[in-house]
Motif scaffolding. Structure first.
Motif, PDB file in Angstrom:
ATOM      1  N   ASP A 279       0.885  -1.137   0.278  1.00  0.00           N
ATOM      2  CA  ASP A 279      -0.153   0.127   0.499  1.00  0.00           C
ATOM      3  C   ASP A 279       1.194   1.193   0.078  1.00  0.00           C
ATOM      4  OD1 ASP A 279      -2.813   2.048   0.362  1.00  0.00           O
ATOM      5  OD2 ASP A 279      -1.118   2.387   2.218  1.00  0.00           O
ATOM      6  N   ASP A 283      -1.618   3.211   4.933  1.00  0.00           N
ATOM      7  CA  ASP A 283      -3.191   2.318   5.229  1.00  0.00           C
ATOM      8  C   ASP A 283      -3.185   0.914   5.497  1.00  0.00           C
ATOM      9  OD1 ASP A 283      -5.327   2.017   5.633  1.00  0.00           O
ATOM     10  OD2 ASP A 283      -6.314   3.754   4.450  1.00  0.00           O
ATOM     11  N   HIS A 286      -6.783  -0.577   5.727  1.00  0.00           N
ATOM     12  CA  HIS A 286      -7.313  -1.435   4.364  1.00  0.00           C
ATOM     13  C   HIS A 286      -6.274  -2.343   3.389  1.00  0.00           C
ATOM     14  CE1 HIS A 286      -9.267   2.069   4.420  1.00  0.00           C
ATOM     15  NE2 HIS A 286     -10.201   1.337   3.859  1.00  0.00           N
ATOM     16  N   LEU A 304      -7.517  -0.008  -5.158  1.00  0.00           N
ATOM     17  CA  LEU A 304      -7.844   1.169  -3.815  1.00  0.00           C
ATOM     18  C   LEU A 304      -7.402   2.643  -4.530  1.00  0.00           C
ATOM     19  CD1 LEU A 304      -5.732   1.513  -0.312  1.00  0.00           C
ATOM     20  CD2 LEU A 304      -6.117   3.605  -1.774  1.00  0.00           C
ATOM     21  N   SER A 361     -15.097  -2.335  -0.241  1.00  0.00           N
ATOM     22  CA  SER A 361     -14.783  -3.097   1.004  1.00  0.00           C
ATOM     23  C   SER A 361     -13.958  -1.393   1.341  1.00  0.00           C
ATOM     24  CB  SER A 361     -14.204  -4.064   0.831  1.00  0.00           C
ATOM     25  OG  SER A 361     -14.540  -4.329   2.590  1.00  0.00           O
ATOM     26  N   SER A 362     -14.294  -1.488   3.589  1.00  0.00           N
ATOM     27  CA  SER A 362     -13.253  -0.002   3.237  1.00  0.00           C
ATOM     28  C   SER A 362     -13.800  -0.498   4.572  1.00  0.00           C
ATOM     29  CB  SER A 362     -13.878   1.082   3.032  1.00  0.00           C
ATOM     30  OG  SER A 362     -13.214   2.469   3.232  1.00  0.00           O
ATOM     31  N   HIS A 420     -10.800   5.922   1.513  1.00  0.00           N
ATOM     32  CA  HIS A 420      -9.924   4.757   0.964  1.00  0.00           C
ATOM     33  C   HIS A 420     -11.838   3.950   0.479  1.00  0.00           C
ATOM     34  CE1 HIS A 420      -5.851   5.710   1.527  1.00  0.00           C
ATOM     35  NE2 HIS A 420      -6.795   6.383   0.871  1.00  0.00           N
ATOM     36  N   LEU A 422     -11.887   0.049  -1.332  1.00  0.00           N
ATOM     37  CA  LEU A 422     -11.114  -0.869  -2.665  1.00  0.00           C
ATOM     38  C   LEU A 422     -12.437  -1.646  -2.984  1.00  0.00           C
ATOM     39  CD1 LEU A 422      -9.898  -3.051   0.610  1.00  0.00           C
ATOM     40  CD2 LEU A 422      -8.253  -1.203  -0.654  1.00  0.00           C
TER      41      LEU A 422
END
Length: 446
Positions: A279, A283, A286, A304, A361-362, A420, A422
């Protein structure tokens, strides 16, 4: 970490109830059902008639490292017997009730399930014969949940960037937030300075980097950056891989803003297509959820991004990001562009390819108020070249969702979800829902 889930199969019975005589046939069918679903069945060496049998079987399951526990109730049994199995194993459990009226099997599940609910212990149940398709599918899903939870619990996640020697009213080199996150999910956080990565990269010779870049170039998009930048990116990529090996890492969350701009973006894209999550914004949360989604899919990369604009008419959330997404998420490598960023860095530009079904998702929260995870679905529609150019020639995801885009944003803001998002190709809604349940986090939807 094995990609095959393993469930501990055990049949429980009582000498005082009818149904125990079916134990062997129930087990045989359950074993075949799991094998048919690519789940490894770990079979208890005996039918469990009392607590001594239960303890013996639990010892076997622990030695075999099962991911979930599947308890087949051939008869009604005492809740104290089921307690031993659940308490000893401390893993996701599913109770399999059989459709024989005289056994009171389903009633026993309801009774013990009530006790588990009272104590806040999650569980699942299925009803039917042990070759029933729907029941076996659910049992296999719980095994997958256990596999992912075990992997996350053993995860080594590096935080690459400044953190050491500062505090407000707590630890000096870590934060209380890190402690809370680690205790909740089991993830071990490993601190690495960005200087360590960069210094190791500088020690790599141009000749060695050129050999590696010759291989990487075959799966790299259109390059607008200087050759010297690409060699530097290759060295950083090689340095990160060495850090992964040295620290036994499963993923990294690295500093990239406001310093070290572009230093990790292209390495992140290259590594993502090798199954390594890097990442590029430090983060941690995430990064963990990306790891979960990749485990659920048994491979592939996760994008992301964050909302750059919305379109209510087409229900589009236009997601963009700095540019570190896997090359494989474009329609073709020809649609990927490597542009210069910072002094020697690069960013990766691409429109995400159309995807009929994606899981969105997050994660947000803390150890005091609790964590919440967004579990939603959508699709990715094709972006034109001009739309990608207008978006800054970085990552562009035209995410189409069921509600109006503004309503989705309103919902995310109302629930306090972070920016953010995903995007993972495929439908992992049920899997993520079950993970929320067994991990004890709140599920959020649009």
């Amino acid at each position: 970490m094995s990609i095959e889930a393993k469930t501990g199969l055990v049949v429980v019975a009582s000498h005082y109830e009818s149904g125990g005589q079916r134990a062997e046939e129930l087990m045989e069918a359950a074993v075949q059902s799991m094998k048919d679903r690519m789940v490894v069945p770990a079979v208890g060496s005996k039918t469990v008639w009392d607590a001594a049998d239960a303890i013996d079987v639990c010892k076997e399951f622990k030695e075999q490292g099962v991911d979930s526990l599947t308890v087949i109730l051939s008869t009604w049994v005492t809740d104290s017997l089921l307690y031993v199995l659940v308490h000893e194993m401390q893993i996701p459990v599913v109770f399999w009730a059989v459709p024989y009226t005289e056994t009171f099997s389903i009633g026993c599940v309801q009774h013990f399930g009530s006790a588990l609910t009272t104590h806040g212990i999650p569980y699942d149940y299925v009803y039917g014969l042990t070759n029933d398709k729907a029941a076996a599918d659910k049992v296999a899903k719980i095994a997958e949940v256990g596999r992912i939870m075990k992997a996350v619990g053993n995860m080594k996640l590096a935080l690459v960037g400044p953190r050491q020697t500062w505090r407000v009213a707590g630890p000096q080199d870590t934060t209380n937030e890190e402690w809370e996150f680690s205790e909740k999910f089991g993830v071990t956080l490993v601190h690495i300075e960005m200087e360590e990565i960069m210094e190791a990269a500088e020690k790599i010779s141009d000749e060695e980097a050129k050999k590696v870049y010759t291989c990487l170039k075959k799966r790299t998009g259109k390059v607008l950056a200087e050759e010297s930048s690409m060699l530097h990116m290759t060295k950083v990529y090689m340095s990160v891989k060495e850090a992964v090996k040295r620290y036994s890492l499963d993923a990294l969350a690295a500093e990239c803003y406001p310093f070290y701009s572009g230093e990790m973006n292209l390495p992140s894209s290259w590594l993502a297509d090798e199954g390594i999550i890097l990442d590029t914004e430090g983060d941690i949360g995430h990064t963990m959820v990306m790891y979960m989604l990749n485990l659920a899919a048994k491979g592939g990369a996760t994008a992301l991004g964050e909302v750059g604009s919305i379109d209510d008419k087409e229900h589009i959330l236009a997601l963009a990001h700095e540019g570190s997404t896997a090359h494989s998420l474009a329609e073709s490598v020809e649609q990927v562009q490597i542009s210069p960023s910072g002094e020697r860095g690069c960013f990766v530009g691409l429109p995400l390819r159309p995807m009929d079904k994606v899981t969105v998702s997050s994660i947000q929260g803390n150890g005091i108020d609790g964590y919440q995870v967004l579990v939603e679905s959508g699709k990715v529609v094709k972006a034109s070249k001009q739309e990608w150019i207008d978006g800054g020639e970085k990552l562009l995801v035209k995410l189409q969702v069921a509600p109006k885009a503004s309503e989705a944003i309103d919902s995310l803001m109302a629930s306090g979800m972070d920016h953010h998002l995903l995007v993972k190709e495929g439908d992992y809604i049920e899997m993520m829902t079950l993970l929320c349940k067994y991990m004890g986090v709140k599920k959020v939807t649009f």
